[in-house]
Design an enzyme around this catalytic site. Structure first.
Site, PDB file in Angstrom:
ATOM      1  N   THR A 192       0.823  -1.211   0.000  1.00  0.00           N
ATOM      2  CA  THR A 192       0.000   0.000   0.000  1.00  0.00           C
ATOM      3  C   THR A 192       0.855   1.259   0.000  1.00  0.00           C
ATOM      4  O   THR A 192       0.343   2.354  -0.172  1.00  0.00           O
ATOM      5  CB  THR A 192      -0.918   0.037   1.237  1.00  0.00           C
ATOM      6  OG1 THR A 192      -0.117  -0.060   2.419  1.00  0.00           O
ATOM      7  CG2 THR A 192      -1.920  -1.118   1.205  1.00  0.00           C
ATOM      8  N   GLY A 208       1.574  -6.932   5.493  1.00  0.00           N
ATOM      9  CA  GLY A 208       1.041  -8.264   5.725  1.00  0.00           C
ATOM     10  C   GLY A 208       1.440  -8.884   7.040  1.00  0.00           C
ATOM     11  O   GLY A 208       1.161 -10.063   7.277  1.00  0.00           O
ATOM     12  N   ASN A 292       5.444  -4.100  12.951  1.00  0.00           N
ATOM     13  CA  ASN A 292       5.194  -4.950  14.106  1.00  0.00           C
ATOM     14  C   ASN A 292       5.604  -6.394  13.850  1.00  0.00           C
ATOM     15  O   ASN A 292       5.854  -6.807  12.720  1.00  0.00           O
ATOM     16  CB  ASN A 292       3.708  -4.904  14.456  1.00  0.00           C
ATOM     17  CG  ASN A 292       2.836  -5.277  13.266  1.00  0.00           C
ATOM     18  OD1 ASN A 292       2.588  -4.438  12.412  1.00  0.00           O
ATOM     19  ND2 ASN A 292       2.391  -6.516  13.183  1.00  0.00           N
ATOM     20  N   ASP A 337       1.532  -4.144  18.445  1.00  0.00           N
ATOM     21  CA  ASP A 337       1.418  -3.574  17.098  1.00  0.00           C
ATOM     22  C   ASP A 337       1.945  -2.141  17.078  1.00  0.00           C
ATOM     23  O   ASP A 337       1.431  -1.287  16.365  1.00  0.00           O
ATOM     24  CB  ASP A 337      -0.026  -3.635  16.598  1.00  0.00           C
ATOM     25  CG  ASP A 337      -0.159  -3.270  15.115  1.00  0.00           C
ATOM     26  OD1 ASP A 337       0.847  -3.359  14.389  1.00  0.00           O
ATOM     27  OD2 ASP A 337      -1.262  -2.878  14.696  1.00  0.00           O
ATOM     28  N   LYS A 364       3.612   4.848  16.493  1.00  0.00           N
ATOM     29  CA  LYS A 364       2.377   4.479  17.171  1.00  0.00           C
ATOM     30  C   LYS A 364       2.481   4.544  18.691  1.00  0.00           C
ATOM     31  O   LYS A 364       1.491   4.817  19.370  1.00  0.00           O
ATOM     32  CB  LYS A 364       1.968   3.055  16.771  1.00  0.00           C
ATOM     33  CG  LYS A 364       1.281   2.913  15.427  1.00  0.00           C
ATOM     34  CD  LYS A 364       0.794   1.489  15.287  1.00  0.00           C
ATOM     35  CE  LYS A 364       0.119   1.234  13.947  1.00  0.00           C
ATOM     36  NZ  LYS A 364      -0.375  -0.159  13.858  1.00  0.00           N
ATOM     37  N   CYS A 649     -13.041  -5.990   9.015  1.00  0.00           N
ATOM     38  CA  CYS A 649     -13.588  -5.345   7.814  1.00  0.00           C
ATOM     39  C   CYS A 649     -15.004  -4.812   8.017  1.00  0.00           C
ATOM     40  O   CYS A 649     -15.406  -3.859   7.341  1.00  0.00           O
ATOM     41  CB  CYS A 649     -13.597  -6.316   6.628  1.00  0.00           C
ATOM     42  SG  CYS A 649     -11.990  -6.579   5.873  1.00  0.00           S
TER      43      CYS A 649
END
Length: 728
Positions: A192, A208, A292, A337, A364, A649
């Site tokens: 992305t 991924g 991560n 993460d 993060k 999602c």
């Protein structure tokens, strides 16, 4: 111009066929150090940023400060900005790219890795390119089918597609010149991020890690697509050499930071570089922001042992060879993460009275890092948001965080509500730096998250869905109206102007919602940012006074750019709703749930008078839950499966956010056969909804249907206004 066709082999045996392409160099001279005139112009623009007439890369220049020297639009007249032109885009998904402008032509990538070129002053579309990414690729995209931008180099333009292809286009015509597959399509990788071009090489990483892959960055020859070098950011599962640039550092030190037991040996360990790749023109080195681990849970990943290089690290490499130079690990033994993939800015700062080449980073985990980019030594680490509870600070002598022992949930056996959570105090949204004020402008947010070690068999590694080593089901909100209201109240956004010299926030602007757009700053004493609630704003860079507030009808998550054509300065950005937070947020999306999703490219100028068409109606969809089905045990089983496979999602408690289907009002919900045809038979795989038959039985599918029907009824009865289903 010689025409060539190349056929070669990628590392690991995968073949690559390059389309016929027009070579712009003489035979035998291609490669770093032999640039043609157009490439030399690109090199100069990326090194200096130019006059500001161009916005030559997504971060403006190699330093990625997103600072423009233009002053035509300034703090005295910015309130006169209006729309010069706009263009509606095809796909109502996340639009995350920063428009790139070179020689009066604007290049943007959008959802599904599509690319378009426009006359930057008039809005005339010049060409478009669709790589035709297969719809089923979406199942491996953790955070929507987005793309963050293109790279221009000479007469070429580069885009990385969601399905792993790195593609070179003729930037005048949009015709494909070559394409190379950058990862094994049998593994759940995606791309992305935007490629970067350095020394006539195109660099790209991948994503991924949530699903289970091994991260790396690869450099390809810009003319041919042939691989030049590769650096892995997690070790070989057998702790052996890969014939890669990373071999030496893993053999000498890196392998020892990973246990000889643990799920990383199956998953690949994660560590994907899905965004930040920055070139240091002063030191001729690259910086990778590494992601991560997989699973997140360090106890499962590496038996609770070792720091796990190079997860959650900034890694410096030799630009020519990819050889390791140094690294700084922001979150050792990462378990939440807490990626370090967020944008990296290069600057200079006085440290103890000495001018120092520094790197700024706001990842993060909530701390702002200032790092000496010559040595990799930590200079400072201070919080840029409130409420951080996983650590109290950093020991500057060791460079390590001072952790809260309760944060290691896999050791305590107790749940831990982390601030920030996995979506981070700052995610991918670009930040910017203004040398005149010395401030960094960060799109910050507050989104807590629970982490649970108590997993059942369903939470263990599967061939589809997230594999993060914590209980996803256990983080679903309970059937309590107060809990839902608290989730909305706790999820907020903030524009933070951070002063790295003092280690403090100079000023801030609070927003009622998270996931706001990236920032851009200018010599006109301005900071620009869009919001997830559909506003586009400008503030004074020194004090934060709001000077502009335009209604753009749709959410804005991308960062703007600015440029000048024909003596006129413009500001460009994209609108949309999408990305990780809207996908999963459910009712915690708050006010953003009712914001329309309009994919659009917008360009402003002083005195612009173009009007947007009337926005679509935002009335709720018809909401008539089917009759309840299933026993309490079946509904509970459906909840567990929904949390494991569907929530990321379709939202917490099946509350959609307006750009993927809200299952509570799905036309398939009332029919077991139709539901099964989608969930198990893959009837909608071309739209990204693949078959889950590999992990779900027909009984499981029916249990999920029972749970979604129950959620539709419960949310309608208890949260009719806050969770009303919205149109896409």
């Amino acid at each position: 111009m010689a025409k060539r066709v190349f056929t070669t082999a990628l590392l690991g045996g995968a073949t690559l066929v390059l389309a016929a392409c027009n070579a712009s160099k003489d035979e035998g001279t291609a490669g770093a150090g032999s640039l043609d005139a157009a490439e030399q112009a690109s090199e100069t623009l990326l090194r200096t940023g130019g006059s500001g007439d161009d916005w030559g890369a997504i971060g403006f220049s190699y330093d990625e400060q997103r600072f423009s020297p233009l002053t035509d639009i300034n703090d005295a007249n910015v309130g006169k900005l209006g729309i010069a032109w706009f263009a509606d885009l095809e796909d109502a998904r996340g639009q995350e790219a920063t428009p790139v402008v070179v020689d009066g032509t604007m290049y943007v990538s959008h959802a599904w890795s599509k690319v378009s070129a426009w006359d930057a002053a008039t809005g005339k579309q010049l060409w478009s390119f669709d790589p035709q990414v297969p719809g089923e690729t979406a199942v491996n995209a953790c955070c929507d089918v987005v793309n963050r931008g293109v790279a221009v180099w000479g007469d070429k333009l580069f885009v990385a597609a969601l399905d792993g292809r790195l593609i070179a286009l003729d930037r005048k015509t949009g015709k494909q010149l070559w394409s190379t597959q950058t990862f094994d399509k049998r593994r759940p990788y995606t791309i992305t991020g935007a490629p970067r071009v350095v020394k006539d090489m195109v660099l790209i990483g991948n994503g991924g890690a949530e699903f289970g892959v091994r991260g790396y960055v690869t450099a390809y020859d810009a003319d041919t697509g042939k691989q030049k070098w590769r650096f892995y950011t997690a070790p070989n599962p057998e702790k052996r050499a890969d014939n890669a640039a990373s071999d030496e550092i893993f053999a000498s030190k890196g392998n020892a930071t990973w246990s000889d037991q643990g799920e990383w040996k199956t998953s690949g360990g994660g560590g994907t570089v899905w965004d930040a790749i920055v070139y240091d023109k002063d030191l001729d080195q690259l910086y990778l922001g590494v992601g991560n681990g997989n699973p997140w849970n360090h106890g499962l990943r590496s038996n609770g042992e070792g720091d796990n290089w190079f997860l959650s690290s900034i890694v410096a490499l030799d630009a020519e060879t990819g050889a390791y130079k140094w690294h700084y690990q922001e979150t050792p033994a990462e378990s939440w993460d807490y990626t370090a993939t967020q944008p990296i800015i290069l600057a200079e700062q006085a440290v103890n009275g000495t001018p120092t080449k520094v790197l700024y980073h706001a990842p993060k985990n909530g701390f702002f890092f200032t790092i000496d980019r010559t040595t990799g030594k930590l200079i400072d680490a201070k919080p840029f948001v409130d409420g951080i509870n996983w650590a109290t600070g950093y020991d500057l002598a060791t460079g390590r965080p001072i952790e809260n022992p309760d944060a290691r949930f896999y050791r305590t056996g107790k749940p831990f509500i982390a601030i920030p959570g996995a979506l981070g105090a700052h995610n991918w949204h670009p930040m910017s730096y203004n040398p005149a004020t010395g401030l960094v402008y960060i799109p910050a947010q507050q989104i807590p998250q629970g982490y649970l070690e108590d997993m059942n068999e369903l939470d263990r590694r599967k061939v589809l869905g997230f594999n993060v080593g914590t209980s996803l089901t256990g983080t679903l909100l309970p059937d309590d109206k107060a809990a839902f209201r608290a989730a909305v109240a706790a999820t907020t956004g903030r524009l933070v102007a951070f002063d790295p010299r003092s280690g403090k926030v100079a000023w801030g602007v609070d927003y009622p919602a998270a996931w706001n757009g990236g920032t851009m700053t200018t010599a006109g004493n301005l900071v620009f940012q869009g919001t997830s609630t559909g506003r586009f704003r400008a503030y004074t860079a020194d004090t934060g006074k709001q000077l502009l507030d335009l209604d753009m009808q749709s959410g804005i998550v991308s960062a703007p750019s600015t440029f000048r054509v024909g003596g006129v300065q413009y500001v460009a950005f994209m609108t949309s709703k999408g990305g990780a937070f809207p996908l999963v947020a459910g009712v915690a999306g708050g006010v953003t749930r009712k914001v329309p999703n309009i994919p659009r490219l917008v360009v402003l100028k002083l005195g612009g008078a173009v009007q947007l068409p009337a926005p679509p109606a935002t009335t709720a969809l018809a909401w008539a839950p089917p009759a309840p089905i299933g026993t309490a045990a079946q509904i509970a089983a459906g909840k567990a499966h929904f949390g494991r496979y569907c929530m990321v999602c379709h939202g917490d408690s099946a509350i959609g956010n307006g750009f993927t289907p809200d299952l509570r009002v799905s036309a398939t919900l009332g029919s077991a056969d139709t539901w099964k045809s989608v969930l198990l038979d893959g009837a909608l795989k071309d739209r990204g909804m693949v078959s889950f038959a590999r992990v779900l039985t027909p009984q499981d599918a029916e249990a999920i249907r029972a749970y979604v029907i129950e959620r539709s009824s419960w949310t309608k009865a208890n949260l009719p206004e806050a969770s009303a289903p919205m149109g896409r």
